[in-house]
Design an enzyme around this catalytic site. Sequence first.
Site, PDB file in Angstrom:
ATOM      1  N   CYS A   9      16.909 -50.987  13.973  1.00 37.08           N
ATOM      2  CA  CYS A   9      17.905 -51.444  14.947  1.00 37.08           C
ATOM      3  C   CYS A   9      17.490 -52.828  15.423  1.00 37.08           C
ATOM      4  CB  CYS A   9      18.062 -50.447  16.096  1.00 37.08           C
ATOM      5  SG  CYS A   9      16.560 -50.182  17.073  1.00 37.08           S
ATOM      6  N   ASN A  12      14.065 -51.860  18.352  1.00 35.72           N
ATOM      7  CA  ASN A  12      13.137 -50.771  17.990  1.00 35.72           C
ATOM      8  C   ASN A  12      12.600 -50.043  19.234  1.00 35.72           C
ATOM      9  OD1 ASN A  12       9.983 -50.345  16.173  1.00 35.72           O
ATOM     10  ND2 ASN A  12      11.779 -49.060  16.125  1.00 35.72           N
ATOM     11  N   CYS A  14      15.269 -48.162  21.221  1.00 31.83           N
ATOM     12  CA  CYS A  14      16.304 -47.166  21.546  1.00 31.83           C
ATOM     13  C   CYS A  14      16.748 -46.397  20.299  1.00 31.83           C
ATOM     14  CB  CYS A  14      17.518 -47.831  22.204  1.00 31.83           C
ATOM     15  SG  CYS A  14      17.159 -48.560  23.821  1.00 31.83           S
ATOM     16  N   ARG A  15      17.599 -47.012  19.481  1.00 34.05           N
ATOM     17  CA  ARG A  15      18.244 -46.263  18.391  1.00 34.05           C
ATOM     18  C   ARG A  15      17.304 -45.899  17.239  1.00 34.05           C
ATOM     19  NH1 ARG A  15      22.760 -50.642  17.620  1.00 34.05           N
ATOM     20  NH2 ARG A  15      20.932 -51.852  18.263  1.00 34.05           N
ATOM     21  N   SER A  16      16.571 -46.882  16.718  1.00 34.21           N
ATOM     22  CA  SER A  16      15.766 -46.565  15.527  1.00 34.21           C
ATOM     23  C   SER A  16      14.581 -45.648  15.811  1.00 34.21           C
ATOM     24  CB  SER A  16      15.348 -47.823  14.759  1.00 34.21           C
ATOM     25  OG  SER A  16      14.547 -48.673  15.534  1.00 34.21           O
ATOM     26  N   ASP A 126      25.026 -49.701  20.475  1.00 32.83           N
ATOM     27  CA  ASP A 126      23.845 -50.145  21.226  1.00 32.83           C
ATOM     28  C   ASP A 126      23.970 -49.640  22.668  1.00 32.83           C
ATOM     29  OD1 ASP A 126      21.922 -51.519  22.607  1.00 32.83           O
ATOM     30  OD2 ASP A 126      22.362 -53.463  21.677  1.00 32.83           O
TER      31      ASP A 126
HETATM   32  P1  4NP Z   1      17.859 -50.937  20.198  1.00 37.26           P
HETATM   33  O1  4NP Z   1      18.426 -51.349  21.643  1.00 37.26           O
HETATM   34  O2  4NP Z   1      18.229 -52.082  19.271  1.00 37.26           O
HETATM   35  O3  4NP Z   1      18.603 -49.688  19.886  1.00 37.26           O
HETATM   36  O4  4NP Z   1      16.371 -50.766  20.357  1.00 37.26           O
HETATM   37  C1  4NP Z   1      18.206 -52.583  22.251  1.00 37.26           C
HETATM   38  C2  4NP Z   1      16.961 -52.842  22.801  1.00 37.26           C
HETATM   39  C3  4NP Z   1      16.756 -54.045  23.440  1.00 37.26           C
HETATM   40  C4  4NP Z   1      17.773 -54.985  23.530  1.00 37.26           C
HETATM   41  C5  4NP Z   1      19.011 -54.701  22.972  1.00 37.26           C
HETATM   42  C6  4NP Z   1      19.214 -53.495  22.324  1.00 37.26           C
HETATM   43  N1  4NP Z   1      17.556 -56.202  24.210  1.00 37.26           N
HETATM   44  O5  4NP Z   1      18.510 -56.989  24.304  1.00 37.26           O
HETATM   45  O6  4NP Z   1      16.439 -56.448  24.680  1.00 37.26           O
END
Ligand code: 4NP
Length: 163
Positions: A9, A12, A14-16, A126
């Site tokens: 993602c 790294n 939340c989703r992945s 997201d």
């Molecule tokens: P992820 O979520 O890609 O699912 O880990 C996010 C984590 C951090 C951010 C955006 C999405 N950020 O903008 O910091």
Amino acid sequence: MPYRLLFVCLGNICRSPSAENIMNHIIEQAGLAEKIICDSAGTANYHIGAVPDSRMTAAAARQGITLRGQARQFTKKDFEDFDLILAMDRQNYRDILSLDPKGLYGYKVKLMCDFARHHSLEEVPDPYYGGREGFDRVITLLLDACEGLLETLNLSDDDRSKT
Ligand code: 4NP
């Protein structure tokens, strides 16, 4: 050799990591822990070394899943180290492929939602800037997609050459 899966993602956190830990959970329940190795990474470098987001960890815990791991960034070496790379959304997919200008590894990169059986969403949304329901939705969607992915891998017997 075990089959190697990498979930990717943006951050790294939340989703992945959710996908990685859900897949590990399902693999263990199926008795396939020896046959499949899971890891996760982010296309961005913002959160390197961070543990999963506490809101994501709480949502996973509501479904009985413990999130483990520390964020790392996707690197070109991952194209060689993994058999299948699962992007959570289209931007992740594009960012992964941008590191492979010769197109040598595109066949290994897929969208996670393509494996979902009960959801029609094309991307894992997201959840970072949203509320609790967004985090719960990620877990529900990933449980579906991970089940579908495991069935597609067809590793339930000893003959890996079938896959
Ligand atoms: P992820 O979520 O890609 O699912 O880990 C996010 C984590 C951090 C951010 C955006 C999405 N950020 O903008 O910091």
